[in-house]
Design a protein around this motif. Structure first.
Motif, PDB file in Angstrom:
ATOM      1  N   ALA A   1       0.833  -1.208   0.000  1.00  0.00           N
ATOM      2  CA  ALA A   1       0.000   0.000   0.000  1.00  0.00           C
ATOM      3  C   ALA A   1       0.866   1.256   0.000  1.00  0.00           C
ATOM      4  O   ALA A   1       0.569   2.229  -0.709  1.00  0.00           O
ATOM      5  N   LYS A   2       1.942   1.232   0.773  1.00  0.00           N
ATOM      6  CA  LYS A   2       2.853   2.376   0.840  1.00  0.00           C
ATOM      7  C   LYS A   2       3.526   2.601  -0.519  1.00  0.00           C
ATOM      8  O   LYS A   2       3.642   3.733  -0.989  1.00  0.00           O
ATOM      9  N   GLU A   3       3.973   1.521  -1.166  1.00  0.00           N
ATOM     10  CA  GLU A   3       4.614   1.638  -2.473  1.00  0.00           C
ATOM     11  C   GLU A   3       3.624   2.143  -3.527  1.00  0.00           C
ATOM     12  O   GLU A   3       3.994   2.945  -4.396  1.00  0.00           O
ATOM     13  N   ALA A   4       2.367   1.697  -3.462  1.00  0.00           N
ATOM     14  CA  ALA A   4       1.354   2.156  -4.410  1.00  0.00           C
ATOM     15  C   ALA A   4       1.102   3.652  -4.243  1.00  0.00           C
ATOM     16  O   ALA A   4       0.965   4.386  -5.230  1.00  0.00           O
ATOM     17  N   GLU A   5       1.075   4.105  -2.998  1.00  0.00           N
ATOM     18  CA  GLU A   5       0.879   5.529  -2.728  1.00  0.00           C
ATOM     19  C   GLU A   5       2.070   6.346  -3.231  1.00  0.00           C
ATOM     20  O   GLU A   5       1.902   7.421  -3.804  1.00  0.00           O
ATOM     21  N   MET A   6       3.288   5.814  -3.043  1.00  0.00           N
ATOM     22  CA  MET A   6       4.490   6.510  -3.518  1.00  0.00           C
ATOM     23  C   MET A   6       4.474   6.608  -5.050  1.00  0.00           C
ATOM     24  O   MET A   6       4.816   7.642  -5.612  1.00  0.00           O
TER      25      MET A   6
ATOM     26  N   PRO B   1      10.040   8.034  -6.102  1.00  0.00           N
ATOM     27  CA  PRO B   1      10.744   6.777  -6.398  1.00  0.00           C
ATOM     28  C   PRO B   1      10.765   5.861  -5.170  1.00  0.00           C
ATOM     29  O   PRO B   1      10.918   6.316  -4.043  1.00  0.00           O
ATOM     30  N   ILE B   2      10.602   4.581  -5.428  1.00  0.00           N
ATOM     31  CA  ILE B   2      10.597   3.589  -4.349  1.00  0.00           C
ATOM     32  C   ILE B   2      12.037   3.215  -4.025  1.00  0.00           C
ATOM     33  O   ILE B   2      12.797   2.825  -4.916  1.00  0.00           O
ATOM     34  N   PRO B   3      12.432   3.336  -2.742  1.00  0.00           N
ATOM     35  CA  PRO B   3      13.819   3.007  -2.381  1.00  0.00           C
ATOM     36  C   PRO B   3      14.105   1.514  -2.541  1.00  0.00           C
ATOM     37  O   PRO B   3      13.226   0.681  -2.359  1.00  0.00           O
ATOM     38  N   GLU B   4      15.344   1.213  -2.881  1.00  0.00           N
ATOM     39  CA  GLU B   4      15.759  -0.180  -3.035  1.00  0.00           C
ATOM     40  C   GLU B   4      15.896  -0.840  -1.668  1.00  0.00           C
ATOM     41  O   GLU B   4      16.180  -0.185  -0.679  1.00  0.00           O
ATOM     42  N   GLU B   5      15.710  -2.151  -1.654  1.00  0.00           N
ATOM     43  CA  GLU B   5      15.917  -2.917  -0.428  1.00  0.00           C
ATOM     44  C   GLU B   5      17.399  -2.889  -0.069  1.00  0.00           C
ATOM     45  O   GLU B   5      18.263  -2.932  -0.950  1.00  0.00           O
ATOM     46  N   LEU B   6      17.700  -2.813   1.217  1.00  0.00           N
ATOM     47  CA  LEU B   6      19.095  -2.805   1.652  1.00  0.00           C
ATOM     48  C   LEU B   6      19.681  -4.202   1.565  1.00  0.00           C
ATOM     49  O   LEU B   6      19.037  -5.180   1.959  1.00  0.00           O
ATOM     50  N   GLY B   7      20.877  -4.281   1.046  1.00  0.00           N
ATOM     51  CA  GLY B   7      21.586  -5.548   0.968  1.00  0.00           C
ATOM     52  C   GLY B   7      22.954  -5.397   1.601  1.00  0.00           C
ATOM     53  O   GLY B   7      23.325  -4.321   2.084  1.00  0.00           O
ATOM     54  N   PRO B   8      23.759  -6.446   1.603  1.00  0.00           N
ATOM     55  CA  PRO B   8      25.074  -6.383   2.246  1.00  0.00           C
ATOM     56  C   PRO B   8      26.016  -5.366   1.608  1.00  0.00           C
ATOM     57  O   PRO B   8      26.936  -4.889   2.255  1.00  0.00           O
ATOM     58  N   ASP B   9      25.788  -5.011   0.353  1.00  0.00           N
ATOM     59  CA  ASP B   9      26.657  -4.038  -0.314  1.00  0.00           C
ATOM     60  C   ASP B   9      26.021  -2.660  -0.460  1.00  0.00           C
ATOM     61  O   ASP B   9      26.536  -1.803  -1.186  1.00  0.00           O
ATOM     62  N   SER B  10      24.921  -2.418   0.245  1.00  0.00           N
ATOM     63  CA  SER B  10      24.294  -1.096   0.199  1.00  0.00           C
ATOM     64  C   SER B  10      25.260  -0.053   0.749  1.00  0.00           C
ATOM     65  O   SER B  10      25.911  -0.272   1.771  1.00  0.00           O
ATOM     66  N   PHE B  11      25.387   1.051   0.069  1.00  0.00           N
ATOM     67  CA  PHE B  11      26.248   2.186   0.430  1.00  0.00           C
ATOM     68  C   PHE B  11      27.747   1.865   0.324  1.00  0.00           C
ATOM     69  O   PHE B  11      28.569   2.625   0.810  1.00  0.00           O
ATOM     70  N   LYS B  12      28.090   0.756  -0.332  1.00  0.00           N
ATOM     71  CA  LYS B  12      29.501   0.370  -0.437  1.00  0.00           C
ATOM     72  C   LYS B  12      30.306   1.394  -1.234  1.00  0.00           C
ATOM     73  O   LYS B  12      31.401   1.777  -0.833  1.00  0.00           O
TER      74      LYS B  12
END
Length: 191
Positions: free
Chosen positions: A85-90, A96-107
């Motif tokens: 619901a939050k993504e549909a509203e965005m 833009p919908i933020p990406e899911e955080l992974g182990p290399d996020s912000f690397k």
């Protein structure tokens, strides 16, 4: 434990025993119990003793993720519904919908920083020194920057979930995402 293996004791507010071994054939009113009295159940059969504090002794129900996903009304299903619901509203608002955080996020951002760099941190234009660059899996996935601030504007002392990542005085440390930290010529201010 069966009823035969138990004894009921009546205690007052201070914990003093008013009546030990309350009789089954007597009504509670017989003992003139007050509202602040408590009834303690004492196990009298030592052969049958369960240690309810030792969870390894308890048989646990285990369900696979696949079986859990088939159920309706679960917390996981609710969280997925709220997220959708939050993504549909965005999307409807053009955000833009933020990406899911992974182990290399912000690397990529983190690789531009090194321990000892002077920095300015957001929010608040806080000045400090980089004391750690890397992952802290106990917090969240991705890279973090550990900063020792010049003033007590932080939230910690360089520890994360009990593990010491770097050392500094209390309230002088913090862990931020690399996009909140700008390294450069930020000399310490004199106070």
């Amino acid at each position: 434990t069966t009823v035969e293996g138990m004894r009921l004791d009546l205690k007052d507010l201070t914990g003093t025993t008013i009546e030990a071994n309350m009789k089954d054939d007597k009504m509670l009113g017989y003992y003139q119990a007050r509202e602040d009295y408590t009834i303690h159940v004492v196990q009298t059969n030592p052969e049958v003793y369960y240690n309810y504090d030792d969870l390894s002794q308890c048989e646990k129900y285990v369900m696979t993720d696949a079986d859990y996903d088939k159920r309706e009304g679960t917390v996981r299903a609710y969280k997925a519904q709220v997220k959708a619901a939050k993504e549909a509203e965005m999307r409807a608002q053009g955000i833009p919908i933020p990406e899911e955080l992974g182990p290399d996020s912000f690397k990529e951002e983190a690789e531009k920083m090194k321990v000892g760099d002077r920095c300015q941190c957001q929010p608040g234009d806080r000045l400090g020194t980089v004391r750690y660059v890397g992952r802290i899996v106990s917090i969240k996935p991705g890279f973090f920057i550990g900063v020792e601030f010049d003033e007590p504007v932080g939230k910690g002392d360089g520890t994360a979930k009990g593990a010491t990542i770097f050392e500094c005085r209390p309230n002088y440390g913090g862990f931020l995402r690399p996009d909140q930290v700008a390294v450069g010529d930020y000399p310490p201010e004199e106070f």
